[in-house]
Design a protein around this motif. Structure first.
Motif, PDB file in Angstrom:
ATOM      1  N   ASP A 148      41.699  31.783  40.618  1.00 48.85           N
ATOM      2  CA  ASP A 148      40.577  32.191  40.053  1.00 48.85           C
ATOM      3  C   ASP A 148      39.316  32.284  41.010  1.00 48.85           C
ATOM      4  O   ASP A 148      39.212  31.401  42.152  1.00 48.85           O
ATOM      5  CB  ASP A 148      40.022  31.353  39.019  1.00 48.85           C
ATOM      6  N   LEU A 170      38.263  38.919  45.904  1.00 55.02           N
ATOM      7  CA  LEU A 170      37.767  39.862  44.889  1.00 55.02           C
ATOM      8  C   LEU A 170      36.503  40.728  45.183  1.00 55.02           C
ATOM      9  O   LEU A 170      36.425  42.066  44.843  1.00 55.02           O
ATOM     10  CB  LEU A 170      37.579  38.965  43.771  1.00 55.02           C
ATOM     11  N   ARG A 221      37.088  46.494  42.713  1.00 56.11           N
ATOM     12  CA  ARG A 221      37.886  45.817  43.807  1.00 56.11           C
ATOM     13  C   ARG A 221      37.240  46.587  44.898  1.00 56.11           C
ATOM     14  O   ARG A 221      36.676  47.790  45.135  1.00 56.11           O
ATOM     15  CB  ARG A 221      39.226  45.885  43.869  1.00 56.11           C
ATOM     16  N   ILE A 227      39.022  46.545  37.217  1.00 56.02           N
ATOM     17  CA  ILE A 227      39.771  45.304  36.809  1.00 56.02           C
ATOM     18  C   ILE A 227      38.806  44.635  35.737  1.00 56.02           C
ATOM     19  O   ILE A 227      37.406  45.087  35.803  1.00 56.02           O
ATOM     20  CB  ILE A 227      40.026  44.273  37.646  1.00 56.02           C
ATOM     21  N   MET A 229      37.223  41.528  34.361  1.00 53.14           N
ATOM     22  CA  MET A 229      36.709  40.067  34.716  1.00 53.14           C
ATOM     23  C   MET A 229      36.423  39.214  33.263  1.00 53.14           C
ATOM     24  O   MET A 229      35.596  39.607  32.716  1.00 53.14           O
ATOM     25  CB  MET A 229      35.773  40.094  35.766  1.00 53.14           C
ATOM     26  N   SER A 248      35.647  32.765  37.666  1.00 52.48           N
ATOM     27  CA  SER A 248      35.922  34.235  37.414  1.00 52.48           C
ATOM     28  C   SER A 248      37.441  34.525  37.470  1.00 52.48           C
ATOM     29  O   SER A 248      37.809  34.019  38.455  1.00 52.48           O
ATOM     30  CB  SER A 248      35.105  35.384  37.933  1.00 52.48           C
ATOM     31  N   ARG A 249      37.966  35.214  36.503  1.00 52.75           N
ATOM     32  CA  ARG A 249      39.443  35.239  36.361  1.00 52.75           C
ATOM     33  C   ARG A 249      39.657  36.661  36.144  1.00 52.75           C
ATOM     34  O   ARG A 249      39.037  37.514  35.382  1.00 52.75           O
ATOM     35  CB  ARG A 249      39.957  34.501  35.305  1.00 52.75           C
ATOM     36  N   ASP A 250      40.539  37.273  36.769  1.00 45.91           N
ATOM     37  CA  ASP A 250      41.120  38.823  36.677  1.00 45.91           C
ATOM     38  C   ASP A 250      41.986  38.713  35.390  1.00 45.91           C
ATOM     39  O   ASP A 250      42.957  38.241  35.477  1.00 45.91           O
ATOM     40  CB  ASP A 250      41.924  39.133  37.921  1.00 45.91           C
ATOM     41  N   THR A 252      42.859  41.645  33.943  1.00 50.46           N
ATOM     42  CA  THR A 252      43.155  43.098  33.628  1.00 50.46           C
ATOM     43  C   THR A 252      44.709  42.988  33.010  1.00 50.46           C
ATOM     44  O   THR A 252      44.776  43.852  31.870  1.00 50.46           O
ATOM     45  CB  THR A 252      43.090  43.678  35.046  1.00 50.46           C
TER      46      THR A 252
END
Length: 747
Positions: A148, A170, A221, A227, A229, A248-250, A252
């Motif tokens: 993350d 990111l 990106r 993506i 977030m 922050s976490r992807d 998607t």
């Protein structure tokens, strides 16, 4: 290196002297063995041992990094390096010291001289600081390795205190660029928000401490791909200073999975079949769709509340114990499904049939039962009906065939068809019809297809045909084929019924011959009656005339008996003449060749009354009639004779009262009812049928004149018009004749 330090080599005795005279704790470590070569008294106290004790360890046991840079110390000789280190004690404990390290050449071997002062407070502070440093290093390493994006932000300076590698990847920027740009520019460029907006977000987080704030957004990106977030921010206070930690976490892939799951949930919920997901261990529903709720006649929430055992018991499907046993059977059958049908009573009264397929699946280390159910009540009823229908068709005496007009072959035939054709079912079903011998009498597929198109175009009217037919090993017969097009589930089918009508055709031909003979006989009889009446009338007239002449000229020469006898002769001749005239009228009444036309019945009624003018005047009879009579397809002459005979009867068979005759007309369904009612002497019910028979009289000639043929003529006229005549007592006495005639629309 050796040449450089050749003059700096000292002996071990001198080195030991340096250690013993030192006020600080001193330790010599052999660079090759990395173990202690000599320690002084202060060092022995620090390490918890005696000076002369052999120490089978070195500082590397406590902190392997201490000696990792001994080459640097050798290269820097005679310079020293100061740092905080942790030393290992023989008893397994450690001690933290502020040490000075220096390389020495002793007896041709390189050693590291450690000198340090250590107090308990100082050691404790150093130990804690080193532990904090290690924890910080470990934390930074862990943060850098995290998948993350993790940012530590100073909200007051709007600067980054830490940026992990995931954030660099990111955002497409390295740490130095982000540190130089600051939070405002980085966030503004990525999220399109102002620095003041970002500051307000951070102030709100600090105000809501310890609550967290989570936002979802779409970002791009560095390569341009979009993506989803998920960013979680939280305010933390360190040494009285507020910091913002942003993670922050992807998501998607998670969003895609959630979207697929939502689509799957919607699809399952909208499915026509009932779907239940059951936890067999907890005996609860994981989920049920709306179709399952409709099948069981309850709400989805109610089913989830009750659970599978209660629902099954309520529907009379299974007890909790048998349901659990069934789930065990389904799990044992994994990965195969268990299928079948079952019947239950909806609300205890409506019988329903379910077709089900149940399979065990493994999810999250537990078993689930997926049950898919379909209400097949209508299909089962239709199958039962079809089975009965096929059984009835198979037992039918006529040959029945069901053909496909596209494939041009039979789909089904019954036993009578096989017997008629002398062929087996295999020879009749699935074979092109134009290739079946003794079939439609059609020799090409094009001609057969055209015939079927004609039958479909004529639907719903059937196509009938009578022809000669000879089955295999069968004599020639006459058959009547009736073919009709029917549509089933949007597909046309041709249903053909073939019946052996040999006997019927033969009977019809015989009947036609007999009808022709009868018609010829009727014509001959009518001619005979006409000729006979004409030929007999003349002699009778002569007998009566000359008898009357004889009576006038020579009546005085006869005695009373002679004159009486001559009266009998005259009366008999007159009655014979009347009888011959009535017989001729009966033969002509309601002739089949009479022309029917749209006729208002007022006209024949007027003529009948006019013909009876003298009789009506003499009897002072009153005739009541409707303002308008119906218009029917009728023969005027026949209708006039009908009304005249009925009115004559009413006048003739009157009582003491003045004759009162009422003619009415009323519509009854598809017919008109014409009634002629009088107040005469009436007729006993036992004679109701007899009075319509020719020559049948109920009274002596001395009381009422007539030959008894008038009502027989009425019956014949009415029947030739497709109707009927009946008699019934009238209210208050008298008789009511009712004539029923079919109604036809006026021209």
């Amino acid at each position: 290196m050796d040449r450089m330090h050749a003059n700096d080599d000292i002996g071990m005795a001198r080195a030991e002297h340096l250690l013993d005279t030192s006020e600080d704790a001193a330790m010599l470590v052999d660079c090759e063995t990395r173990k202690y070569a000599r320690i002084n008294r202060q060092a022995a106290q620090l390490l918890g041992c005696r000076t002369g004790d052999p120490i089978a360890c070195g500082p590397s046991s406590g902190d392997p990094a201490v000696l990792a840079d001994h080459h640097t110390l050798i290269d820097r000789f005679p310079q020293a390096i100061s740092s905080d280190i942790v030393l290992a004690r023989p008893d397994g404990t450690t001690v933290a010291i502020a040490a000075t390290r220096q390389a020495l050449r002793i007896a041709g071997r390189w050693h590291i001289l450690f000198t340090a002062r250590a107090t308990s407070d100082r050691a404790r502070d150093i130990t804690e600081r080193l532990a904090d440093q290690r924890r910080l290093k470990h934390l930074e390493a862990a943060i850098d390795q995290a998948a993350d994006q993790i940012l530590v932000i100073d909200p007051e300076a709007m600067s980054y205190l830490h940026i992990n590698k995931a954030a660099e990847q990111l955002l497409g920027m390295n740490r130095e660029e982000m540190m130089d740009a600051g939070v405002g520019r980085v966030v503004g460029a990525r999220a399109g928000t102002s620095e003041e907006h970002t500051r307000q977000v951070y102030r709100d987080l600090i105000a809501s401490y310890p609550a967290t704030g989570t936002v979802y957004r779409q970002v791009s990106r560095p390569d341009g791909t979009a993506i989803s977030m998920e960013t979680t921010r939280r305010a933390v206070q360190v040494d009285g200073k507020w910091l913002i930690v942003s993670v922050s976490r992807d998501i998607t892939e998670r969003k895609a999975v959630e979207q697929r799951l939502e689509q799957l949930r919607l699809a399952v919920n909208e499915a026509a079949d009932g779907i239940q997901v059951i936890d067999p261990q907890a005996m609860t529903f994981e989920d049920v769709n709306e179709a399952a709720a409709r099948i069981f006649g309850m709400s989805r929430a109610r089913m989830l509340e009750m659970g599978p055992a209660a629902v099954s018991e309520a529907m009379g499907l299974a007890t909790a114990q048998s349901l659990a046993a069934r789930f065990d059977e389904i799990i044992a059958s994994h990965p195969d499904a268990v299928s079948g049908t079952r019947e239950f009573l909806l609300h205890g009264k409506d019988s329903r049939m379910l077709e089900f397929s149940q399979r065990a699946v493994r999810a999250d280390e537990r078993w689930l039962i997926v049950s898919v159910e379909r209400d097949v009540t209508q299909r089962v009823l239709e199958q039962r009906h079809l089975k009965r229908l096929l059984a009835a068709i198979n037992d039918a005496p006529d040959a029945v065939m069901i053909a496909d007009p596209l494939l041009l072959h039979n789909l089904e035939v019954n036993e009578a068809t096989q017997q008629m054709y002398g062929l087996t079912r295999e020879e009749l079903v699935g074979v092109p019809l134009h290739e079946i011998p003794y079939g439609f009498g059609i020799n090409s597929a094009d001609e057969l297809a055209a015939t079927f198109r004609q039958i479909i175009a004529q639907q719903p009217e059937p196509v009938r045909r009578i022809r000669e037919f000879r089955g295999k090993g069968r004599p020639v017969a006459m058959v009547e084929s009736t073919r009709r097009a029917v549509q089933v589930d949007g597909q046309w089918l041709i249903v053909g019924v073939t019946r052996d009508v040999t006997d019927r055709v033969r009977a019809e031909r015989e009947l036609e011959q007999r009808m022709e003979e009868l018609a010829r006989s009727n014509r001959d009889l009518e001619q005979f009656a006409y000729v006979t009446s004409h030929d007999l009338s003349e002699p009778l007239r002569m007998v009566a005339s000359y008898t009357q002449l004889l009576a006038r000229r020579y009546g005085t020469h006869f005695d009373d008996d002679g004159r009486e006898f001559m009266g009998y002769i005259v009366n008999g001749a007159q009655r014979m003449k009347q009888l011959i005239n009535d017989l001729l009228a009966y033969s002509r009444a309601g002739r089949a060749d009479a022309q029917l036309q749209q006729l208002c019945l007022d006209k024949p009624l007027d003529e009948a009354i006019a013909n009876l003018e003298h009789a009506i005047r003499d009897s002072t009879a009153r005739i009541e009639r409707p303002s308008a009579m119906p218009i029917l397809a009728a023969d005027k002459t026949g209708m006039t004779q009908l009304f005249q005979n009925l009115l004559v009867n009413a006048i003739k068979f009157r009582g003491e009262a003045v004759p009162s005759i009422r003619v009415t007309a009323a519509r009854e369904g598809a017919d008109w009812i014409i009634s002629v009612t009088d107040n005469g002497i009436g007729i006993e019910p036992k004679y109701f049928e007899r009075i319509f028979v020719i020559f049948q009289r109920l009274h002596a000639r001395s009381a009422y004149e007539g030959t008894g043929i008038g009502l027989a003529i009425c019956k014949k006229i009415v029947e030739r018009h497709g109707g009927s005549i009946s008699v019934a007592p009238a209210e208050g006495g008298g008789t009511s004749f009712k004539v029923r005639l079919p109604a036809t629309p006026a021209a």
